[in-house]
Scaffold this motif. Structure first.
Motif, PDB file in Angstrom:
ATOM      1  N   TRP A  26       0.648  -1.132  -0.097  1.00 15.41           N
ATOM      2  CA  TRP A  26       0.001  -0.043  -0.050  1.00 15.41           C
ATOM      3  C   TRP A  26       1.052   1.148   0.043  1.00 15.41           C
ATOM      4  CZ3 TRP A  26      -0.279   3.598   4.080  1.00 15.41           C
ATOM      5  CH2 TRP A  26       0.390   3.421   5.078  1.00 15.41           C
ATOM      6  N   ALA A  27       0.078   2.556   0.041  1.00 17.31           N
ATOM      7  CA  ALA A  27       0.835   3.737   0.026  1.00 17.31           C
ATOM      8  C   ALA A  27      -0.308   4.742   0.548  1.00 17.31           C
ATOM      9  CB  ALA A  27       1.329   4.362  -1.086  1.00 17.31           C
ATOM     10  N   GLY A  69       6.885  -8.100  -7.857  1.00 18.50           N
ATOM     11  CA  GLY A  69       6.247  -7.635  -9.145  1.00 18.50           C
ATOM     12  C   GLY A  69       4.952  -6.935  -8.897  1.00 18.50           C
ATOM     13  N   VAL A  70       5.037  -6.254  -7.773  1.00 15.98           N
ATOM     14  CA  VAL A  70       3.729  -5.209  -7.395  1.00 15.98           C
ATOM     15  C   VAL A  70       3.756  -4.082  -8.306  1.00 15.98           C
ATOM     16  CG1 VAL A  70       2.678  -3.960  -5.491  1.00 15.98           C
ATOM     17  CG2 VAL A  70       3.851  -5.913  -5.084  1.00 15.98           C
ATOM     18  N   MET A  71       2.696  -3.797  -8.911  1.00 11.38           N
ATOM     19  CA  MET A  71       2.935  -2.713 -10.048  1.00 11.38           C
ATOM     20  C   MET A  71       1.950  -1.898  -9.813  1.00 11.38           C
ATOM     21  SD  MET A  71       5.361  -3.492 -11.890  1.00 11.38           S
ATOM     22  CE  MET A  71       5.496  -2.673 -13.623  1.00 11.38           C
ATOM     23  N   SER A  72       0.539  -2.206  -9.004  1.00  9.56           N
ATOM     24  CA  SER A  72      -0.416  -1.522  -8.777  1.00  9.56           C
ATOM     25  C   SER A  72      -0.851  -1.591  -7.472  1.00  9.56           C
ATOM     26  CB  SER A  72      -1.740  -2.022  -9.535  1.00  9.56           C
ATOM     27  OG  SER A  72      -1.503  -1.735 -11.195  1.00  9.56           O
ATOM     28  N   ILE A  73      -1.341  -0.712  -6.656  1.00 10.67           N
ATOM     29  CA  ILE A  73      -1.879  -0.878  -5.297  1.00 10.67           C
ATOM     30  C   ILE A  73      -3.160  -0.401  -5.164  1.00 10.67           C
ATOM     31  CG2 ILE A  73       0.587  -0.693  -4.268  1.00 10.67           C
ATOM     32  CD1 ILE A  73      -0.013   2.100  -3.746  1.00 10.67           C
ATOM     33  N   PRO A  74      -3.841  -1.140  -4.155  1.00  7.49           N
ATOM     34  CA  PRO A  74      -3.483  -1.976  -3.233  1.00  7.49           C
ATOM     35  C   PRO A  74      -3.249  -3.582  -3.890  1.00  7.49           C
ATOM     36  CG  PRO A  74      -5.771  -1.622  -2.787  1.00  7.49           C
ATOM     37  CD  PRO A  74      -5.462  -0.933  -3.809  1.00  7.49           C
ATOM     38  N   THR A  75      -2.167  -4.326  -3.419  1.00  8.23           N
ATOM     39  CA  THR A  75      -2.008  -5.669  -4.017  1.00  8.23           C
ATOM     40  C   THR A  75      -1.781  -6.561  -2.493  1.00  8.23           C
ATOM     41  OG1 THR A  75      -0.742  -5.034  -6.142  1.00  8.23           O
ATOM     42  CG2 THR A  75      -0.505  -7.095  -4.973  1.00  8.23           C
ATOM     43  N   LEU A  76      -2.672  -7.356  -2.338  1.00  9.95           N
ATOM     44  CA  LEU A  76      -2.377  -8.465  -1.319  1.00  9.95           C
ATOM     45  C   LEU A  76      -1.820  -9.575  -1.824  1.00  9.95           C
ATOM     46  CD1 LEU A  76      -6.117  -7.938   0.335  1.00  9.95           C
ATOM     47  CD2 LEU A  76      -3.888  -6.857   0.821  1.00  9.95           C
ATOM     48  N   ILE A  77      -0.733 -10.057  -1.286  1.00  8.82           N
ATOM     49  CA  ILE A  77       0.026 -11.241  -1.744  1.00  8.82           C
ATOM     50  C   ILE A  77      -0.269 -12.382  -0.668  1.00  8.82           C
ATOM     51  CG2 ILE A  77       2.024 -12.515  -2.349  1.00  8.82           C
ATOM     52  CD1 ILE A  77       2.956  -9.875  -3.798  1.00  8.82           C
ATOM     53  N   PHE A  78      -0.769 -13.255  -0.669  1.00  8.52           N
ATOM     54  CA  PHE A  78      -0.983 -14.531   0.317  1.00  8.52           C
ATOM     55  C   PHE A  78      -0.016 -15.405   0.712  1.00  8.52           C
ATOM     56  CE2 PHE A  78      -5.023 -12.692  -0.996  1.00  8.52           C
ATOM     57  CZ  PHE A  78      -5.959 -12.654   0.121  1.00  8.52           C
ATOM     58  N   VAL A  88      -3.903 -10.950  -5.140  1.00 13.32           N
ATOM     59  CA  VAL A  88      -5.141  -9.832  -5.407  1.00 13.32           C
ATOM     60  C   VAL A  88      -4.737  -8.409  -5.778  1.00 13.32           C
ATOM     61  CG1 VAL A  88      -7.472  -9.399  -4.803  1.00 13.32           C
ATOM     62  CG2 VAL A  88      -6.609 -11.528  -4.220  1.00 13.32           C
ATOM     63  N   VAL A  89      -5.162  -8.070  -6.671  1.00 16.07           N
ATOM     64  CA  VAL A  89      -4.980  -6.491  -6.984  1.00 16.07           C
ATOM     65  C   VAL A  89      -6.111  -5.712  -7.093  1.00 16.07           C
ATOM     66  CG1 VAL A  89      -3.746  -4.919  -8.692  1.00 16.07           C
ATOM     67  CG2 VAL A  89      -2.980  -7.232  -8.636  1.00 16.07           C
ATOM     68  N   GLY A  90      -6.153  -4.726  -6.326  1.00 17.09           N
ATOM     69  CA  GLY A  90      -7.367  -3.819  -6.136  1.00 17.09           C
ATOM     70  C   GLY A  90      -8.173  -4.276  -4.921  1.00 17.09           C
ATOM     71  N   LEU A  91      -9.289  -3.224  -5.009  1.00 16.20           N
ATOM     72  CA  LEU A  91     -10.224  -3.349  -3.686  1.00 16.20           C
ATOM     73  C   LEU A  91     -10.876  -4.522  -3.856  1.00 16.20           C
ATOM     74  CD1 LEU A  91     -11.152  -1.807  -1.218  1.00 16.20           C
ATOM     75  CD2 LEU A  91     -12.554  -0.727  -2.649  1.00 16.20           C
ATOM     76  N   ASN A  92     -11.110  -5.412  -2.859  1.00 12.92           N
ATOM     77  CA  ASN A  92     -11.768  -6.470  -2.952  1.00 12.92           C
ATOM     78  C   ASN A  92     -12.677  -6.658  -1.679  1.00 12.92           C
ATOM     79  OD1 ASN A  92     -11.216  -8.968  -4.854  1.00 12.92           O
ATOM     80  ND2 ASN A  92      -9.573  -7.587  -4.531  1.00 12.92           N
ATOM     81  N   SER A  93     -13.819  -7.227  -1.753  1.00 13.40           N
ATOM     82  CA  SER A  93     -14.752  -7.596  -0.281  1.00 13.40           C
ATOM     83  C   SER A  93     -14.156  -8.352   0.373  1.00 13.40           C
ATOM     84  CB  SER A  93     -16.214  -7.932  -0.788  1.00 13.40           C
ATOM     85  OG  SER A  93     -16.057  -9.259  -1.248  1.00 13.40           O
ATOM     86  N   LYS A  94     -14.693  -8.277   1.841  1.00 11.46           N
ATOM     87  CA  LYS A  94     -14.296  -9.216   2.819  1.00 11.46           C
ATOM     88  C   LYS A  94     -14.544 -10.597   2.686  1.00 11.46           C
ATOM     89  CE  LYS A  94     -16.179  -9.095   7.014  1.00 11.46           C
ATOM     90  NZ  LYS A  94     -16.625  -8.954   8.477  1.00 11.46           N
ATOM     91  N   GLU A  95     -15.737 -10.804   2.133  1.00 11.66           N
ATOM     92  CA  GLU A  95     -16.181 -12.121   1.509  1.00 11.66           C
ATOM     93  C   GLU A  95     -15.151 -12.726   0.598  1.00 11.66           C
ATOM     94  OE1 GLU A  95     -18.006 -14.151   3.233  1.00 11.66           O
ATOM     95  OE2 GLU A  95     -18.454 -12.480   4.629  1.00 11.66           O
ATOM     96  N   SER A  96     -14.890 -12.063  -0.331  1.00  9.15           N
ATOM     97  CA  SER A  96     -13.991 -12.354  -1.575  1.00  9.15           C
ATOM     98  C   SER A  96     -12.328 -13.071  -0.886  1.00  9.15           C
ATOM     99  CB  SER A  96     -13.650 -11.272  -2.458  1.00  9.15           C
ATOM    100  OG  SER A  96     -12.666 -11.615  -3.446  1.00  9.15           O
ATOM    101  N   LEU A  97     -11.872 -11.962   0.163  1.00  5.95           N
ATOM    102  CA  LEU A  97     -10.689 -12.257   0.682  1.00  5.95           C
ATOM    103  C   LEU A  97     -10.905 -13.570   1.627  1.00  5.95           C
ATOM    104  CD1 LEU A  97      -9.551  -8.563   1.533  1.00  5.95           C
ATOM    105  CD2 LEU A  97      -8.805  -9.956  -0.281  1.00  5.95           C
TER     106      LEU A  97
END
Length: 105
Positions: A26-27, A69-78, A88-97
């Motif tokens: 993030w930033a 390889g993070v090119m866009s934020i937010p990026t979540l790496i599990f 996952v790149v971009g905003l996601n819902s809690k259910e999706s995560l």
């Protein structure tokens, strides 16, 4: 488990161990990053000890962001046992995560 801030220097110790870790790249100037922060806090509170969440500011820690390889934020790496298993790149819902986490628990 609490959400921890990591840096290029502390990344290995905090993330590349055992168990499931989600790293939020993030930033401070990123609007969607601010929107995902409360979702991650809710996940941390709900899932607790079986999940560690780490936040890495890409402006202050470009080495680690580049390494993964993070090119866009937010990026979540599990990470599972120190290895990246999903991204996952971009905003996601809690259910999706939660669904992604369920695949790797």
């Amino acid at each position: 488990m609490a959400i921890v801030n990591v840096s290029d220097q502390s990344f290995g110790n905090e993330v590349e161990g055992q168990g499931t870790v989600v790293v939020d790249f993030w930033a401070p100037w990123c609007g969607p990053c601010k929107m995902i922060a409360p979702i991650l806090e809710e996940l941390s509170a709900e899932i607790g000890d079986s999940l560690k969440i780490a936040k890495l500011n890409v402006d202050e820690n470009p080495e680690t962001a580049s390494r993964f390889g993070v090119m866009s934020i937010p990026t979540l790496i599990f990470f599972k046992d120190g290895q990246p298993v999903d991204k996952v790149v971009g905003l996601n819902s809690k259910e999706s995560l939660k669904n992604i986490l369920a695949k790797h628990q």
